[in-house]
Design a protein around this motif. Structure first.
Motif, PDB file in Angstrom:
ATOM      1  N   VAL A 229       0.836  -1.288   0.051  1.00 50.82           N
ATOM      2  CA  VAL A 229      -0.053  -0.085   0.156  1.00 50.82           C
ATOM      3  C   VAL A 229       0.937   1.227   0.037  1.00 50.82           C
ATOM      4  CG1 VAL A 229      -1.809   1.299   1.436  1.00 50.82           C
ATOM      5  CG2 VAL A 229      -2.061  -0.845   1.014  1.00 50.82           C
ATOM      6  N   ASP A 230       2.137   1.207   0.939  1.00 50.08           N
ATOM      7  CA  ASP A 230       2.866   2.422   0.718  1.00 50.08           C
ATOM      8  C   ASP A 230       3.712   2.456  -0.643  1.00 50.08           C
ATOM      9  OD1 ASP A 230       4.157   4.466   2.379  1.00 50.08           O
ATOM     10  OD2 ASP A 230       6.021   3.344   1.928  1.00 50.08           O
ATOM     11  N   LEU A 231       4.085   1.515  -1.145  1.00 49.43           N
ATOM     12  CA  LEU A 231       4.566   1.592  -2.346  1.00 49.43           C
ATOM     13  C   LEU A 231       3.613   2.180  -3.580  1.00 49.43           C
ATOM     14  CD1 LEU A 231       6.622  -1.595  -2.939  1.00 49.43           C
ATOM     15  CD2 LEU A 231       7.476   0.820  -2.820  1.00 49.43           C
ATOM     16  N   ILE A 232       2.429   1.697  -3.415  1.00 50.66           N
ATOM     17  CA  ILE A 232       1.250   2.290  -4.441  1.00 50.66           C
ATOM     18  C   ILE A 232       1.168   3.967  -4.135  1.00 50.66           C
ATOM     19  CG2 ILE A 232      -1.395   2.399  -4.875  1.00 50.66           C
ATOM     20  CD1 ILE A 232      -1.159  -0.569  -4.390  1.00 50.66           C
ATOM     21  N   ALA A 233       1.229   4.235  -2.777  1.00 50.62           N
ATOM     22  CA  ALA A 233       0.780   5.602  -2.712  1.00 50.62           C
ATOM     23  C   ALA A 233       2.061   6.680  -3.069  1.00 50.62           C
ATOM     24  CB  ALA A 233       0.801   5.902  -1.063  1.00 50.62           C
ATOM     25  N   MET A 234       3.339   6.014  -2.900  1.00 48.17           N
ATOM     26  CA  MET A 234       4.436   6.834  -3.092  1.00 48.17           C
ATOM     27  C   MET A 234       5.052   6.866  -4.500  1.00 48.17           C
ATOM     28  SD  MET A 234       5.391   8.645  -0.225  1.00 48.17           S
ATOM     29  CE  MET A 234       3.544   8.681   0.158  1.00 48.17           C
ATOM     30  N   VAL A 235       4.892   5.831  -5.062  1.00 46.01           N
ATOM     31  CA  VAL A 235       5.425   5.736  -6.427  1.00 46.01           C
ATOM     32  C   VAL A 235       4.782   6.368  -7.324  1.00 46.01           C
ATOM     33  CG1 VAL A 235       5.862   3.920  -8.132  1.00 46.01           C
ATOM     34  CG2 VAL A 235       6.608   3.363  -5.929  1.00 46.01           C
ATOM     35  N   PHE A 236       3.269   6.098  -7.398  1.00 47.99           N
ATOM     36  CA  PHE A 236       2.366   6.777  -8.289  1.00 47.99           C
ATOM     37  C   PHE A 236       2.026   8.190  -7.677  1.00 47.99           C
ATOM     38  CE2 PHE A 236       0.936   2.311  -8.788  1.00 47.99           C
ATOM     39  CZ  PHE A 236       1.559   2.155  -9.981  1.00 47.99           C
ATOM     40  N   GLY A 237       2.113   8.514  -6.217  1.00 47.47           N
ATOM     41  CA  GLY A 237       1.457   9.818  -5.972  1.00 47.47           C
ATOM     42  C   GLY A 237       2.305  10.781  -5.519  1.00 47.47           C
ATOM     43  N   THR A 363      12.387   0.355   5.697  1.00 49.60           N
ATOM     44  CA  THR A 363      13.074   1.843   5.207  1.00 49.60           C
ATOM     45  C   THR A 363      13.176   1.669   3.702  1.00 49.60           C
ATOM     46  OG1 THR A 363      14.343   1.706   7.413  1.00 49.60           O
ATOM     47  CG2 THR A 363      15.246   3.071   5.514  1.00 49.60           C
ATOM     48  N   VAL A 364      13.589   0.562   3.017  1.00 43.23           N
ATOM     49  CA  VAL A 364      13.700   0.344   1.498  1.00 43.23           C
ATOM     50  C   VAL A 364      12.444   0.718   0.986  1.00 43.23           C
ATOM     51  CG1 VAL A 364      14.047  -1.237  -0.300  1.00 43.23           C
ATOM     52  CG2 VAL A 364      15.392  -1.337   1.638  1.00 43.23           C
ATOM     53  N   VAL A 365      11.238   0.410   1.358  1.00 44.77           N
ATOM     54  CA  VAL A 365       9.841   0.800   1.070  1.00 44.77           C
ATOM     55  C   VAL A 365       9.772   2.231   1.060  1.00 44.77           C
ATOM     56  CG1 VAL A 365       7.474   0.297   1.161  1.00 44.77           C
ATOM     57  CG2 VAL A 365       9.016  -1.574   1.123  1.00 44.77           C
ATOM     58  N   VAL A 366       9.773   2.639   2.297  1.00 41.62           N
ATOM     59  CA  VAL A 366       9.324   4.087   2.708  1.00 41.62           C
ATOM     60  C   VAL A 366      10.184   5.169   1.861  1.00 41.62           C
ATOM     61  CG1 VAL A 366       9.107   5.580   4.450  1.00 41.62           C
ATOM     62  CG2 VAL A 366       8.326   3.406   4.906  1.00 41.62           C
ATOM     63  N   VAL A 367      11.310   4.712   1.979  1.00 40.60           N
ATOM     64  CA  VAL A 367      12.231   5.815   1.260  1.00 40.60           C
ATOM     65  C   VAL A 367      12.487   5.578  -0.268  1.00 40.60           C
ATOM     66  CG1 VAL A 367      14.570   7.137   1.433  1.00 40.60           C
ATOM     67  CG2 VAL A 367      13.327   6.048   3.444  1.00 40.60           C
ATOM     68  N   GLY A 368      12.546   4.325  -0.631  1.00 40.06           N
ATOM     69  CA  GLY A 368      12.597   3.782  -2.012  1.00 40.06           C
ATOM     70  C   GLY A 368      11.578   4.251  -2.819  1.00 40.06           C
ATOM     71  N   GLY A 369      10.361   4.144  -2.435  1.00 38.50           N
ATOM     72  CA  GLY A 369       9.103   4.431  -3.155  1.00 38.50           C
ATOM     73  C   GLY A 369       9.194   5.855  -3.793  1.00 38.50           C
ATOM     74  N   PRO A 370       9.468   6.759  -2.855  1.00 41.58           N
ATOM     75  CA  PRO A 370       9.524   8.162  -3.388  1.00 41.58           C
ATOM     76  C   PRO A 370      10.823   8.180  -4.491  1.00 41.58           C
ATOM     77  CG  PRO A 370       9.087   8.315  -1.205  1.00 41.58           C
ATOM     78  CD  PRO A 370       9.401   6.994  -1.473  1.00 41.58           C
ATOM     79  N   ARG A 371      11.699   7.454  -4.415  1.00 42.03           N
ATOM     80  CA  ARG A 371      13.052   7.654  -5.240  1.00 42.03           C
ATOM     81  C   ARG A 371      12.487   7.098  -6.614  1.00 42.03           C
ATOM     82  NH1 ARG A 371      15.481  11.506  -2.950  1.00 42.03           N
ATOM     83  NH2 ARG A 371      16.318  11.146  -0.953  1.00 42.03           N
ATOM     84  N   ILE A 372      11.830   6.083  -6.541  1.00 40.27           N
ATOM     85  CA  ILE A 372      11.275   5.485  -7.852  1.00 40.27           C
ATOM     86  C   ILE A 372      10.244   6.630  -8.443  1.00 40.27           C
ATOM     87  CG2 ILE A 372       9.931   3.792  -9.092  1.00 40.27           C
ATOM     88  CD1 ILE A 372      10.790   1.923  -6.876  1.00 40.27           C
ATOM     89  N   ALA A 373       9.423   7.372  -7.533  1.00 40.04           N
ATOM     90  CA  ALA A 373       8.552   8.279  -8.013  1.00 40.04           C
ATOM     91  C   ALA A 373       9.275   9.390  -8.547  1.00 40.04           C
ATOM     92  CB  ALA A 373       7.817   8.877  -6.731  1.00 40.04           C
ATOM     93  N   ASP A 374      10.420   9.787  -8.073  1.00 40.43           N
ATOM     94  CA  ASP A 374      11.316  10.834  -8.530  1.00 40.43           C
ATOM     95  C   ASP A 374      11.608  10.727 -10.063  1.00 40.43           C
ATOM     96  OD1 ASP A 374      11.116  12.262  -6.255  1.00 40.43           O
ATOM     97  OD2 ASP A 374      13.273  11.361  -5.873  1.00 40.43           O
ATOM     98  N   VAL A 375      12.023   9.534 -10.362  1.00 42.34           N
ATOM     99  CA  VAL A 375      12.430   9.044 -11.598  1.00 42.34           C
ATOM    100  C   VAL A 375      11.106   9.166 -12.532  1.00 42.34           C
ATOM    101  CG1 VAL A 375      13.195   7.269 -13.136  1.00 42.34           C
ATOM    102  CG2 VAL A 375      14.279   7.616 -11.025  1.00 42.34           C
ATOM    103  N   ALA A 376      10.156   8.354 -11.916  1.00 44.27           N
ATOM    104  CA  ALA A 376       8.675   8.189 -13.002  1.00 44.27           C
ATOM    105  C   ALA A 376       8.041   9.442 -13.282  1.00 44.27           C
ATOM    106  CB  ALA A 376       7.830   7.268 -12.371  1.00 44.27           C
TER     107      ALA A 376
END
Length: 428
Positions: A229-237, A363-376
């Motif tokens: 759920v956190d990955l969905i929120a951060m990667v896309f949003g 930590t990987v999920v919480v901080v990594g999700g926004p990093r993927i979002a930065d690229v996307a």
């Protein structure tokens, strides 16, 4: 009213109190670097795609050292590990200052230093989170996590505002120097912690320890769902990589710094602080799965509204800036609630012997999700524009959240009381 305000009982513990008070200073400095790095890159290149590369250079060390750092936190005395990684963060901040002060002007050097910093951070954070259940009773973990996130987000307000004001006047070197100095109080608080050896059977320093932690997590579907759920929120949003471009092109600010730039970066943290100040209710919520899903839904709606406000900025620049920041504030409050519940679920459901490794994954999920979002988001903005990238990401958050809830009904039924009882019943 008192039942709505933040629960401050964790501050009665002297070790937690020292860490918490030191963080008030440290997170402001850390946020100066968080703002300065993309601003310096955008000033060098004028491209959101280059800013988005911070996602790549931040994600790889976060994944590698986040997972391995969690394994280290299940073997090495956690106080010792916190001391070493805090010193590493201080040294990296010094190098940030030197590259800015010397005027090297290399975007690749800047990205390389950013990677090193994220590696130290990736080991430090799971260790720090794994310490909390050793300092506080389980019933106070939601309140402690809310207090920690409130301070972190308060610093994320002060950091952008200070950075927005100082960058045009003093340049980037002063911001990196301030970050270096503000890490010193946290080092002092960590040095005053007691020895924190691992309780129970410890893991190893090799890859097998990471694999064992992931195997443990595989048998915890509710925890897996909290990560998803956190990955969905951060990667896309998470539209953070778009803020420099939006501030400059849509709201008329300068290329580096400025009022619009500072307000956009401060919007989500302002909402998180407001959510933290009025977080007294989080300790009373048992259906934490439902609470997480509701929070992520509000986050997605807020990002749709943010993108819509940016799209209308050509016609109503300043009113739409207000609306855009308000949408980020709403999203920040929702994200704070979601993070507090998800962190508490993880801390209460795991035994001490695997807590570090699970916090590493977290930590990987919480901080990594926004990093993927930065690229996307950086790449999407090149093709469809920043406004469409932001609002479209919010729509994908809503769709993904509904699909996840349907696919994992156990998460919807999750109750924290039953989860703690199940953990206590399992053999060590």
């Amino acid at each position: 009213m008192s039942s709505l305000l933040a629960d401050t009982r964790p501050l009665r513990n002297p070790h937690f109190r020292r860490l918490w008070l030191a963080n008030i200073v440290t997170v402001v400095g850390a946020q100066l670097t968080v703002v300065a790095v993309p601003a310096q890159i955008y000033q060098m290149t004028g491209s959101s795609a280059y800013v988005g590369l911070t996602g790549v250079f931040g994600l790889v060390p976060l994944v590698v050292f986040g997972l391995w750092g969690g394994a280290l936190a299940d073997v090495i005395d956690r106080r010792t590990l916190l001391v070493c990684t805090t010193i590493g963060l201080i040294a990296t901040s010094v190098l940030f200052w030197l590259q800015a002060w010397s005027g090297v002007g290399s975007v690749w050097l800047l990205l390389g230093l950013f990677s090193v910093q994220q590696a130290f951070f990736a080991v430090n954070q799971p260790t720090r989170s794994a310490v909390l259940p050793r300092l506080l009773p389980m019933s106070l973990l939601p309140a402690a996590n809310s207090l920690n996130m409130t301070v972190m987000q308060a610093g994320a307000i002060g950091g952008p505002l200070i950075a927005g004001a100082l960058i045009p006047v003093f340049g980037f070197s002063w911001l990196y120097l301030l970050d270096t100095l503000t890490l010193v109080p946290t080092l002092g608080a960590v040095l005053l912690l007691p020895a924190l050896p691992i309780e129970g059977v410890t893991g190893s320093l090799g890859l097998s320890a990471v694999v064992d932690g992931l195997a443990y997590l595989k048998g915890q579907p509710v925890l897996l769902m909290s990560f998803l759920v956190d990955l969905i929120a951060m990667v896309f949003g998470m539209p953070r990589a778009l803020f420099p471009e939006i501030a400059h092109l849509d709201f008329g600010g300068p290329e580096g710094g400025g009022l619009a730039f500072a307000l956009l970066f401060a919007g989500i943290p302002i909402g998180a602080v407001l959510g933290g100040v009025f977080s007294g209710w989080v300790s009373r919520v048992e259906r934490q799965g439902v609470a997480v899903l509701a929070s992520v839904t509000v986050w997605g709606l807020a990002m749709v509204g943010f993108g819509g406000a940016v799209a209308l900025a050509d016609s109503w620049r300043w009113p739409m800036l207000v609306v855009a920041v308000l949408m980020l504030v709403v999203g920040g409050a929702a994200d704070m609630a979601s993070a507090a519940f998800r962190t508490s679920m993880l801390q209460s459901a795991a035994s001490d012997a695997v807590r570090g490794r699970l916090q590493g994954v977290f930590t990987v999920v919480v901080v990594g999700g926004p990093r993927i979002a930065d690229v996307a988001h950086g790449a999407a903005a090149v093709g469809i524009g920043a406004a469409a990238a932001a609002s479209g990401g919010g729509v994908l958050v809503l769709v993904g959240t509904v699909l996840a809830a349907v696919a994992f009904p156990a998460f919807v039924r999750y109750r924290v009381v039953a989860a703690v009882q199940d953990r206590d019943a399992r053999p060590a």
